[in-house]
Motif scaffolding. Structure first.
Motif, PDB file in Angstrom:
ATOM      1  N   THR A  33      70.030 -13.489 -14.793  1.00  0.00           N
ATOM      2  CA  THR A  33      69.213 -12.380 -14.291  1.00  0.00           C
ATOM      3  C   THR A  33      67.844 -12.882 -13.851  1.00  0.00           C
ATOM      4  OG1 THR A  33      68.401 -11.870 -16.490  1.00  0.00           O
ATOM      5  CG2 THR A  33      70.365 -10.724 -15.785  1.00  0.00           C
ATOM      6  N   THR A  37      66.749 -11.860 -10.066  1.00  0.00           N
ATOM      7  CA  THR A  37      65.588 -11.025  -9.756  1.00  0.00           C
ATOM      8  C   THR A  37      64.506 -11.833  -9.060  1.00  0.00           C
ATOM      9  OG1 THR A  37      64.545 -11.463 -11.879  1.00  0.00           O
ATOM     10  CG2 THR A  37      65.922  -9.511 -11.745  1.00  0.00           C
ATOM     11  N   ARG A 175      58.633  -9.850 -14.202  1.00  0.00           N
ATOM     12  CA  ARG A 175      59.210 -11.184 -14.055  1.00  0.00           C
ATOM     13  C   ARG A 175      58.641 -12.121 -15.112  1.00  0.00           C
ATOM     14  NH1 ARG A 175      58.790 -10.925  -7.749  1.00  0.00           N
ATOM     15  NH2 ARG A 175      60.741  -9.829  -7.323  1.00  0.00           N
ATOM     16  N   GLN A 252      67.365  -5.427 -11.036  1.00  0.00           N
ATOM     17  CA  GLN A 252      65.990  -5.431 -10.556  1.00  0.00           C
ATOM     18  C   GLN A 252      65.071  -5.896 -11.686  1.00  0.00           C
ATOM     19  OE1 GLN A 252      65.095  -1.775  -8.604  1.00  0.00           O
ATOM     20  NE2 GLN A 252      66.755  -2.075  -7.152  1.00  0.00           N
ATOM     21  N   PRO A 253      63.843  -6.295 -11.341  1.00  0.00           N
ATOM     22  CA  PRO A 253      62.989  -6.892 -12.378  1.00  0.00           C
ATOM     23  C   PRO A 253      62.881  -6.101 -13.681  1.00  0.00           C
ATOM     24  CG  PRO A 253      62.017  -7.249 -10.257  1.00  0.00           C
ATOM     25  CD  PRO A 253      63.233  -6.402 -10.009  1.00  0.00           C
ATOM     26  N   SER A 403      64.206  -6.629  -4.855  1.00  0.00           N
ATOM     27  CA  SER A 403      63.219  -6.355  -5.891  1.00  0.00           C
ATOM     28  C   SER A 403      62.079  -5.502  -5.376  1.00  0.00           C
ATOM     29  CB  SER A 403      62.651  -7.679  -6.416  1.00  0.00           C
ATOM     30  OG  SER A 403      61.991  -8.344  -5.373  1.00  0.00           O
TER      31      SER A 403
END
Lengths: 404, 79
Positions: A33, A37, A175, A252-253, A403
């Motif tokens: 992941t 992302t 992130r 997504q983040p 993102s």
């Protein structure tokens, strides 16, 4: 070291090969992941994971000391041949699932292999059934469930709290958080999985009377096991990374952060309380939970279904291969040689099959398109329900767009 | 066959609570920092400055708690 016989040497090399495939197979857990992302570039991510795995290998030897964990009845007599056969079963299954791009548990492959080899060699009496259920089967069902529910709730919460903010402004923070929790997962993986191999090598050394029973793994064992898992991690099982980062759901983040935090928490909580569980299953579970938790998030249940099937098959399949290998290896030197040659041939064949449609750091974030059926994927597809329509959108291929 | 339900239950409970708590805390921190950015950009009034400072302090507090949790995690791995 001068007392190490050829057989013990082969077992050690095989154990290190398994360790390599373990790192290779499980890079996805910590980094899939993070890569999808865009928190880290693919190469940076695997390098960081490799370093943390290596560091983790040196942190503790607790798991290594309890590798057999009561699952195998050691008094029945564990021979090096049996350990060798178990490792071969685990390696072959790890490579097969890698070829299919399925995240399956390396630990289960190892346990399955050892169990299968022991049963073939010494009968069912050599297995501690209760321990198998309590230490392997129950965590296997619970761990992904806990991680999934946790990641789902966390994803809901984080979207709810952050609903009035600009996703582009917060993505950077998510992130950063994701890198931190992915680092924890890598570290925990190093302490757990590198030590499983150390434990196996130590077991072989004990069986060969090289070191005294109940002794700690020698330093060269710790170093070589740590190096093998780090190298495997660095080479990276890109096929599995792609499945986990893109194939199951689009991450997504905020979801990546929630999933990774959930996984790290479950791994730490359970290993602290004495359950050895599969890092792979925890991480896959939390990725799915994060997929369900986002409004409009889509979990590709066909991919997830194939993954579940692979989980169910891991223990028996690795066990069967190992059982066959154990029967052969028990025949004496020519048996061991035959097993080694066959294992090498199988690995080469799988690697050749993988070259037909390579997945590496350059295309790891591309959509999960239909697989080209190779000989082995066809064989696997015959056992596992085939994927239904896989949806691929343009956003899949562009991490920056996904993102935003 | 002995199944240790208490241990399983505590893994379940602790994991859920810590995951949701940590993610919530971290999100609050991120939101606090991002509010600071937008408020500062909109107007330079003293009232906005006050809430910005508060939001920023709160955000850093949240991050500090998360960092502490990570440190505890590393401690658990080593121990």
């Amino acid at each position: 070291m001068e007392h190490i016989t050829l057989l013990i040497g082969i077992v050690i090399i095989t154990a290190l090969v398994f360790d390599f495939t373990n790192g290779f197979h499980d890079t996805a857990n910590a980094m899939a992941t993070t890569i999808s992302t865009g928190a880290l570039k693919p190469k940076t991510a695997v390098a960081m994971s490799a370093v943390l795995n290596l560091v983790g290998a040196f942190l503790s030897v607790e798991v290594a000391k309890t590798i057999s964990g009561g699952i195998l009845d050691e008094s029945a007599g564990i021979k090096p041949e049996v350990i060798f056969a178990g490792l071969v079963g685990a390696i072959v299954w790890n490579l097969l699932t890698w070829l299919a791009g399925l995240p399956s548990s390396s630990s289960h492959a190892l346990f399955g292999g050892l169990i299968g080899a022991s049963v073939a060699s010494a009968g069912f009496g050599s297995i501690n059934g209760d321990a198998v259920v309590m230490k392997v089967l129950i965590p296997a069902v619970c761990a992904p469930l806990v991680a999934g529910v946790g990641a789902m709730l966390a994803t809901r919460l984080t979207y709810r709290i952050g609903r009035n903010t600009d996703p582009a402004a917060t993505a950077k923070g998510y992130r950063a958080g994701q890198i931190a929790s992915a680092g924890l997962v890598s570290l925990a993986h190093g302490t757990n999985d590198a030590q499983k191999t150390m434990g196996v090598i130590t077991l072989a050394l004990i069986a060969g009377n090289v070191v005294a029973p109940d002794s700690d793994p020698p330093l060269w064992v710790i170093v070589s096991a740590g190096m093998a898992i780090a190298l495997g991690t660095f080479i990276g099982g890109w096929r599995i990374i792609r499945t986990m980062g893109k194939g199951i759901t689009d991450i997504q983040p905020p979801q990546g952060f929630a999933a990774q935090t959930g996984a790290a928490t479950v791994i730490l909580a359970s290993s602290h309380l004495g359950f050895s569980l599969s890092t792979t299953q925890v991480c896959s579970g939390s990725v799915m939970g994060a997929g369900v938790g986002r409004k409009g998030g889509v979990v590709r249940w066909s991919t997830a279904g194939r993954m579940f099937a692979a989980w169910g098959l891991t223990l028996p399949a690795a066990g069967l291969v190992a059982a066959g290998a154990a029967l052969l290896a028990d025949q004496g030197d020519w048996g061991v040689t035959t097993v080694a040659v066959l294992a090498l041939a199988a690995c080469t064949a799988i690697w050749m099959a993988s070259r037909r449609k390579p997945v590496d750091h350059t295309n790891v974030n591309e959509g999960h398109d239909a697989e080209e059926p190779g000989v082995i994927t066809t064989a696997i597809a015959a056992v596992i329900p085939p994927p239904a329509g896989l949806t691929t959108t343009a956003a899949d291929t562009d991490p920056a767009k996904a993102s935003a | 066959m002995h199944i240790d339900w208490a241990a399983l239950g505590s893994v379940f409970g602790v994991s859920l609570a810590v995951t949701v708590g940590l993610v919530g805390l971290f999100t609050l921190g991120i939101v606090g920092l991002s509010k600071q950015g937008t408020a500062g950009g909109e107007a330079g009034t003293s009232a906005a400055g006050g809430t910005t400072a508060l939001a920023r302090t709160g955000a850093y507090l949240c991050f500090a708690l998360c960092a502490a949790a990570v440190a505890y995690g590393i401690y658990l791995i080593v121990a």
